[in-house]
Design an enzyme around this catalytic site. Structure first.
Site, PDB file in Angstrom:
ATOM      1  N   CYS A 342       0.828  -1.199   0.000  1.00 16.51           N
ATOM      2  CA  CYS A 342       0.000   0.000   0.000  1.00 16.51           C
ATOM      3  C   CYS A 342       0.867   1.256   0.000  1.00 16.51           C
ATOM      4  O   CYS A 342       1.497   1.562  -1.001  1.00 16.51           O
ATOM      5  CB  CYS A 342      -0.983  -0.024   1.165  1.00 16.51           C
ATOM      6  SG  CYS A 342      -2.359   1.141   0.949  1.00 16.51           S
ATOM      7  N   HIS A 471      -3.587  -5.399   1.183  1.00 21.89           N
ATOM      8  CA  HIS A 471      -3.426  -5.701   2.597  1.00 21.89           C
ATOM      9  C   HIS A 471      -3.922  -7.134   2.832  1.00 21.89           C
ATOM     10  O   HIS A 471      -4.793  -7.620   2.116  1.00 21.89           O
ATOM     11  CB  HIS A 471      -4.262  -4.753   3.453  1.00 21.89           C
ATOM     12  CG  HIS A 471      -3.768  -3.349   3.474  1.00 21.89           C
ATOM     13  ND1 HIS A 471      -2.616  -2.968   4.115  1.00 21.89           N
ATOM     14  CD2 HIS A 471      -4.297  -2.217   2.926  1.00 21.89           C
ATOM     15  CE1 HIS A 471      -2.455  -1.660   3.985  1.00 21.89           C
ATOM     16  NE2 HIS A 471      -3.450  -1.183   3.259  1.00 21.89           N
TER      17      HIS A 471
END
Length: 536
Positions: A342, A471
């Site tokens: 991310c 994630h």
């Protein structure tokens, strides 16, 4: 004959004498106990401050702890379980997320003066919907109910208990010391009508001989007239996802003892979703360390740049701390594999742009680390969605003992690697573009719920540098073990078979903490406090 209206669910509120006394874990354990006892429980935390978040099935964002608690209940998490989420972006400024969607970016004073007075209705509507749908709602407080400067506009502790007419159990952490002073001091600072809501105490994290503590327990009950419902033992290695990064302090140096793989996760100031790496922590051959300086970095097998709520600010931290230079030196010497998740993925690119001041750091543009031909622009819309897919056939990973050089045909590639599944979720406000796709390799082909498959994540052809928005990637058992085996083989170590199932381990952990709580807590009195008939 008209059907009798369903009574609202019973409520029980768990408050603490301080932050990090164990409220979230105890709430999770009670969620599992009530489920085991045949009830339909649900968790609730009206306001949560955390950078560790969870994506619901409908693509909304709530606190990670409430997501885990819903899993312990065996139900899907919804935003009613955490209607207000506060995500700090820098000192005294936070992104306010209401029912899973960014609402505004506010200073602490603006939040208190302008948002909190209007928040009661949002909170109570969410709680009432849960009470209409479930049998028991476990309400978790935040911090301490005795914060004098905050009490007049409290929506998460005693004011909320009053609105819901909820009995309160007060939790204190004996491992910190001063447990009796913290309990009695908290009661002394409560208004009489607030203290009257406290129906029992739980003393958490006890390591000693209970008979030596008994005189203190007797004194406490005599002094306050409130029973001690249980003294809970210190449970080592709790593997339930945490929401507060304070738990990372205990992981600074990783596991005690020798392990074969060493993974360093960079702990920058605004680290988020650090539970991405819990699955790696549980692998027997892996040491995961959270590091803050070049001196702590050492020479690991892999370095992970995790998620962050302030990508540009934390990139500046990397540079000013000397970590960026130390990592680049290792990458240039082919001594380490570098992974970005991310915000860390965004850092690996060449350019970062924040034209709308989304990250509130007043820096509109910055140069990235420059190891991948990517650029990221931060927009005002947040992407929150679950995703699933498979590893691309010609990936840069070393999976399951087979490199791309071993693959002779497209068909063999699909057979050997395209069956490796991945699952995860995305939470980001940046849009990343790859400018030279011919110079890098796509990692995954994934799809969002109901959407078309697309390529996601990029890495160098040799797999030394790669990044993704996913994630929770390491919760994918086969991918996690195969990636680790690639690191093992690079060191001349034999690969290991899959060691555990992340899903099964999580379910076992819910049961483990529930069993520990049940053996130490007077559950009969807990049910009586709630006004619920205990089932056999």
């Amino acid at each position: 004959m008209r059907e009798k209206p369903k009574q609202p669910a019973a409520v029980l509120m768990l408050q603490g004498t301080a932050s990090d006394v164990g409220k979230s874990v105890i709430t999770t354990a009670l969620c599992r106990i009530f489920k085991q006892d045949g009830f339909r429980p649900a968790p609730f935390k009206s306001q949560n401050m955390a950078l560790n978040s969870y994506v619901t099935a409908d693509g909304k964002e709530i606190g990670r702890a409430q997501g885990a608690q819903a899993e312990a209940c065996g139900i899907e998490a919804t935003t009613d379980m955490n209607p207000i989420l506060i995500k700090p972006v820098r000192d005294m400024h936070s992104q306010i997320v209401v029912h899973g969607v960014p609402f505004a970016q506010m200073s602490a004073s603006d939040y208190r003066q302008h948002f909190l007075p209007e928040a009661k209705q949002t909170v109570m509507d969410a709680l009432n919907r849960l009470r209409a749908a479930y049998d028991i709602v476990l309400m978790e407080g935040a911090g301490s109910p005795a914060e004098i400067n905050l009490k007049d506009r409290d929506i998460v502790n005693m004011n909320l208990a009053g609105w819901a007419d909820a009995p309160v159990i007060l939790i204190s952490d004996i491992d910190r010391g001063g447990v009796f002073a913290s309990i009695v001091g908290t009661l002394e600072l409560l208004e009489p009508h607030e203290a009257a809501r406290v129906k029992g105490f739980i003393i958490n994290k006890f390591r000693g001989d209970l008979s030596l503590l008994q005189p203190g327990l007797d004194w406490l009950e005599e002094r306050t007239g409130i029973p001690v419902l249980g003294v809970l033992p210190y449970i080592r290695d709790i593997q339930i996802e945490a929401e507060d990064s304070v738990v990372l302090d205990s992981l600074r140096y990783g596991k005690n003892g020798q392990t074969e793989l060493d993974i360093a996760v960079i702990r920058y100031p605004r680290i988020s979703n650090f539970t991405d790496f819990d699955a790696l922590l549980r692998e027997p051959d892996v040491n995961v360390r959270y590091v803050t300086s070049p001196e702590e970095l050492g020479r690991p097998d892999a370095v992970i740049l995790p998620g962050t709520k302030d990508t540009i600010g934390d990139l500046i931290y990397l540079r000013e701390s000397g970590l960026e230079r130390a990592i680049l030196n290792d990458v240039e010497q082919k001594a380490v594999q570098l992974v970005g998740i991310c915000g860390g993925y965004q850092m690996l690119g060449r350019h970062l742009k924040d034209p709308f001041a989304v990250e509130a750091n007043q820096i509109q543009e910055a140069e990235g680390i420059g190891l991948l031909p990517l650029s990221t622009t931060f927009l005002q819309h947040k992407q929150t969605v679950r995703a699933s897919g498979k590893v691309q056939p010609f990936h840069p990973f070393h999976l399951s003992g087979m490199t791309n050089s071993d693959v002779k045909t497209d068909q063999e590639a699909h057979t050997s690697t395209a069956s490796v599944p991945v699952n995860g979720y995305e939470i980001h406000m940046g849009v990343t573009e790859c400018h030279e796709p011919e110079q890098v390799t796509a990692l995954f082909k994934i799809a969002h719920a109901g959407g078309e498959p697309f390529l996601e994540g990029w890495g160098t052809s040799d797999g030394s540098v790669w990044g993704t928005y996913l994630h929770g990637l390491f919760e994918s058992d086969r991918f996690r073990r195969s990636w680790l085996n690639g690191l093992r083989e690079a060191k001349g170590l034999a690969p290991l078979e899959e060691t555990y199932s992340a899903h099964e381990r999580k379910e076992m952990e819910f049961d483990r903490v529930a069993d520990s709580l049940r053996s130490s807590l007077d559950m009969k009195r807990v049910y009586e406090i709630m006004g619920v008939m205990q089932r056999e």
